[in-house]
Design a protein around this motif. Structure first.
Motif, PDB file in Angstrom:
ATOM      1  N   VAL A  58       0.872  -1.172   0.000  1.00  0.00           N
ATOM      2  CA  VAL A  58       0.000   0.000   0.000  1.00  0.00           C
ATOM      3  C   VAL A  58       0.904   1.215   0.000  1.00  0.00           C
ATOM      4  CG1 VAL A  58      -1.798   1.272   1.229  1.00  0.00           C
ATOM      5  CG2 VAL A  58      -1.800  -1.236   1.264  1.00  0.00           C
ATOM      6  N   ARG A  59       0.712   2.091  -0.958  1.00  0.00           N
ATOM      7  CA  ARG A  59       1.587   3.245  -1.102  1.00  0.00           C
ATOM      8  C   ARG A  59       0.784   4.375  -1.742  1.00  0.00           C
ATOM      9  NH1 ARG A  59       5.617   0.410  -3.592  1.00  0.00           N
ATOM     10  NH2 ARG A  59       6.556  -0.029  -1.586  1.00  0.00           N
ATOM     11  N   ASP A  60       1.152   5.622  -1.491  1.00  0.00           N
ATOM     12  CA  ASP A  60       0.486   6.746  -2.142  1.00  0.00           C
ATOM     13  C   ASP A  60       1.506   7.615  -2.879  1.00  0.00           C
ATOM     14  OD1 ASP A  60       1.535   8.798  -0.347  1.00  0.00           O
ATOM     15  OD2 ASP A  60       0.097   8.057   1.120  1.00  0.00           O
ATOM     16  N   VAL A  61       0.991   8.420  -3.778  1.00  0.00           N
ATOM     17  CA  VAL A  61       1.837   9.271  -4.621  1.00  0.00           C
ATOM     18  C   VAL A  61       2.691  10.213  -3.779  1.00  0.00           C
ATOM     19  CG1 VAL A  61       1.778  11.103  -6.361  1.00  0.00           C
ATOM     20  CG2 VAL A  61       0.315   9.113  -6.613  1.00  0.00           C
ATOM     21  N   VAL A  62       2.117  10.838  -2.775  1.00  0.00           N
ATOM     22  CA  VAL A  62       2.834  11.818  -1.958  1.00  0.00           C
ATOM     23  C   VAL A  62       4.083  11.208  -1.333  1.00  0.00           C
ATOM     24  CG1 VAL A  62       2.648  13.317   0.079  1.00  0.00           C
ATOM     25  CG2 VAL A  62       0.769  13.192  -1.556  1.00  0.00           C
ATOM     26  N   SER A  63       4.005   9.942  -0.935  1.00  0.00           N
ATOM     27  CA  SER A  63       5.149   9.299  -0.276  1.00  0.00           C
ATOM     28  C   SER A  63       6.338   9.079  -1.214  1.00  0.00           C
ATOM     29  CB  SER A  63       4.729   7.966   0.344  1.00  0.00           C
ATOM     30  OG  SER A  63       4.445   7.009  -0.660  1.00  0.00           O
ATOM     31  N   THR A  64       6.140   9.205  -2.527  1.00  0.00           N
ATOM     32  CA  THR A  64       7.243   9.001  -3.481  1.00  0.00           C
ATOM     33  C   THR A  64       8.026  10.278  -3.766  1.00  0.00           C
ATOM     34  OG1 THR A  64       5.926   9.430  -5.460  1.00  0.00           O
ATOM     35  CG2 THR A  64       5.927   7.169  -4.626  1.00  0.00           C
ATOM     36  N   VAL A  65       7.433  11.425  -3.495  1.00  0.00           N
ATOM     37  CA  VAL A  65       8.062  12.707  -3.827  1.00  0.00           C
ATOM     38  C   VAL A  65       9.380  12.855  -3.068  1.00  0.00           C
ATOM     39  CG1 VAL A  65       7.811  15.227  -3.761  1.00  0.00           C
ATOM     40  CG2 VAL A  65       5.852  13.792  -4.365  1.00  0.00           C
ATOM     41  N   GLY A  66      10.430  13.204  -3.814  1.00  0.00           N
ATOM     42  CA  GLY A  66      11.744  13.414  -3.216  1.00  0.00           C
ATOM     43  C   GLY A  66      12.510  12.137  -2.919  1.00  0.00           C
ATOM     44  N   THR A  67      11.994  10.982  -3.355  1.00  0.00           N
ATOM     45  CA  THR A  67      12.692   9.718  -3.146  1.00  0.00           C
ATOM     46  C   THR A  67      13.236   9.214  -4.477  1.00  0.00           C
ATOM     47  OG1 THR A  67      10.821   8.228  -3.587  1.00  0.00           O
ATOM     48  CG2 THR A  67      10.962   9.181  -1.356  1.00  0.00           C
ATOM     49  N   ASP A  68      13.899   8.057  -4.457  1.00  0.00           N
ATOM     50  CA  ASP A  68      14.404   7.479  -5.698  1.00  0.00           C
ATOM     51  C   ASP A  68      13.279   6.923  -6.573  1.00  0.00           C
ATOM     52  OD1 ASP A  68      13.766   5.280  -4.148  1.00  0.00           O
ATOM     53  OD2 ASP A  68      15.698   4.284  -4.389  1.00  0.00           O
ATOM     54  N   ARG A  69      12.044   6.988  -6.099  1.00  0.00           N
ATOM     55  CA  ARG A  69      10.869   6.595  -6.891  1.00  0.00           C
ATOM     56  C   ARG A  69      10.274   7.784  -7.651  1.00  0.00           C
ATOM     57  NH1 ARG A  69       8.149   1.725  -5.258  1.00  0.00           N
ATOM     58  NH2 ARG A  69       9.366   0.644  -3.672  1.00  0.00           N
ATOM     59  N   HIS A  70      10.854   8.961  -7.521  1.00  0.00           N
ATOM     60  CA  HIS A  70      10.351  10.169  -8.180  1.00  0.00           C
ATOM     61  C   HIS A  70      11.376  10.590  -9.232  1.00  0.00           C
ATOM     62  CE1 HIS A  70       8.800  14.575  -7.677  1.00  0.00           C
ATOM     63  NE2 HIS A  70       8.504  14.057  -8.860  1.00  0.00           N
ATOM     64  N   ALA A  71      10.986  10.523 -10.493  1.00  0.00           N
ATOM     65  CA  ALA A  71      11.889  10.871 -11.588  1.00  0.00           C
ATOM     66  C   ALA A  71      11.201  11.876 -12.501  1.00  0.00           C
ATOM     67  CB  ALA A  71      12.278   9.626 -12.376  1.00  0.00           C
ATOM     68  N   SER A  72      12.013  12.702 -13.141  1.00  0.00           N
ATOM     69  CA  SER A  72      11.449  13.670 -14.078  1.00  0.00           C
ATOM     70  C   SER A  72      12.472  14.002 -15.145  1.00  0.00           C
ATOM     71  CB  SER A  72      10.993  14.940 -13.352  1.00  0.00           C
ATOM     72  OG  SER A  72      12.086  15.558 -12.722  1.00  0.00           O
ATOM     73  N   GLY A  73      11.972  14.576 -16.212  1.00  0.00           N
ATOM     74  CA  GLY A  73      12.815  15.002 -17.325  1.00  0.00           C
ATOM     75  C   GLY A  73      12.082  16.088 -18.079  1.00  0.00           C
ATOM     76  N   LYS A  74      12.623  16.452 -19.219  1.00  0.00           N
ATOM     77  CA  LYS A  74      12.009  17.522 -20.008  1.00  0.00           C
ATOM     78  C   LYS A  74      10.611  17.082 -20.472  1.00  0.00           C
ATOM     79  CE  LYS A  74      12.502  20.540 -23.813  1.00  0.00           C
ATOM     80  NZ  LYS A  74      13.091  21.182 -24.839  1.00  0.00           N
ATOM     81  N   GLY A  75       9.591  17.726 -19.937  1.00  0.00           N
ATOM     82  CA  GLY A  75       8.225  17.472 -20.354  1.00  0.00           C
ATOM     83  C   GLY A  75       7.502  16.367 -19.615  1.00  0.00           C
ATOM     84  N   TRP A  76       8.063  15.850 -18.517  1.00  0.00           N
ATOM     85  CA  TRP A  76       7.369  14.793 -17.777  1.00  0.00           C
ATOM     86  C   TRP A  76       7.843  14.724 -16.337  1.00  0.00           C
ATOM     87  CZ3 TRP A  76      10.203  10.718 -15.747  1.00  0.00           C
ATOM     88  CH2 TRP A  76      11.499  10.588 -16.220  1.00  0.00           C
ATOM     89  N   ASP A  77       6.961  14.215 -15.477  1.00  0.00           N
ATOM     90  CA  ASP A  77       7.256  13.988 -14.067  1.00  0.00           C
ATOM     91  C   ASP A  77       6.558  12.686 -13.684  1.00  0.00           C
ATOM     92  OD1 ASP A  77       8.166  15.313 -11.356  1.00  0.00           O
ATOM     93  OD2 ASP A  77       6.162  14.467 -11.026  1.00  0.00           O
ATOM     94  N   SER A  78       7.305  11.753 -13.089  1.00  0.00           N
ATOM     95  CA  SER A  78       6.762  10.431 -12.814  1.00  0.00           C
ATOM     96  C   SER A  78       7.015  10.012 -11.380  1.00  0.00           C
ATOM     97  CB  SER A  78       7.408   9.421 -13.766  1.00  0.00           C
ATOM     98  OG  SER A  78       6.876   8.139 -13.563  1.00  0.00           O
ATOM     99  N   LYS A  79       5.947   9.610 -10.728  1.00  0.00           N
ATOM    100  CA  LYS A  79       6.039   9.069  -9.377  1.00  0.00           C
ATOM    101  C   LYS A  79       5.790   7.571  -9.492  1.00  0.00           C
ATOM    102  CE  LYS A  79       4.667  13.551  -7.946  1.00  0.00           C
ATOM    103  NZ  LYS A  79       4.454  14.264  -9.208  1.00  0.00           N
ATOM    104  N   ARG A  80       6.833   6.790  -9.214  1.00  0.00           N
ATOM    105  CA  ARG A  80       6.794   5.342  -9.418  1.00  0.00           C
ATOM    106  C   ARG A  80       6.265   4.653  -8.164  1.00  0.00           C
ATOM    107  NH1 ARG A  80      11.499   6.297 -13.074  1.00  0.00           N
ATOM    108  NH2 ARG A  80      10.415   6.925 -14.954  1.00  0.00           N
ATOM    109  N   LEU A  81       5.021   4.256  -8.207  1.00  0.00           N
ATOM    110  CA  LEU A  81       4.358   3.665  -7.053  1.00  0.00           C
ATOM    111  C   LEU A  81       4.781   2.219  -6.804  1.00  0.00           C
ATOM    112  CD1 LEU A  81       0.905   5.197  -7.872  1.00  0.00           C
ATOM    113  CD2 LEU A  81       2.300   5.741  -5.879  1.00  0.00           C
TER     114      LEU A  81
END
Length: 134
Positions: free
Chosen positions: A3-26
């Motif tokens: 059980v996991r939520d999007v907010v818990s991924t922010v700022g961790t190694d599960r949060h990645a972004s690049g030009k034109g996208w932001d991804s939270k890996r649940l």
């Protein structure tokens, strides 16, 4: 059970972004379920060319309006809430967010490790050696 939520991924190694996208890996490879699940935002006005050479990806839209272009055929498909598109043939494509931020639930097989970003050719590294790419 996981059980996991999007907010818990922010700022961790599960949060990645690049030009034109932001991804939270649940869900990622280390969760051991054989696929990864991501909450991805493509900001309005973004256009991204990609080709997942080593992964199959399914994308379910739940917010925003956009389009995906199959570069092999030139065919353009509308993406809106309730739409799904699957890159089942490692399709080279362009994704555009046209009105509002495009919000997608993305599922990758094999699973991503979590911190990957697109390589210069628009792909992620193969799963066997997936690492964060610049």
């Amino acid at each position: 059970m996981i059980v996991r939520d999007v907010v818990s991924t922010v700022g961790t190694d599960r949060h990645a972004s690049g030009k034109g996208w932001d991804s939270k890996r649940l869900i990622v490879a280390s969760d051991g379920v054989g696929f990864s699940v991501h909450d991805t935002t493509v900001p309005e006005g973004s256009e991204i060319e990609m080709e997942y050479k080593h992964h199959i990806e399914a994308n379910y839209c739940f917010e925003g309006l956009g389009e995906v272009v199959d570069l092999a055929t030139g065919k353009t498909y509308e993406i809106k809430p309730g739409s799904i598109y699957v890159l089942d043939k490692h399709d080279r494509h362009i994704l555009r967010a046209i009105k509002g931020d495009l919000r997608l639930v993305c599922v990758f097989n094999p699973a991503l490790a979590g911190g990957e970003t697109h390589r210069a050719d628009g792909s992620f590294a193969p799963a066997s050696n997936s690492t964060t790419q610049g």
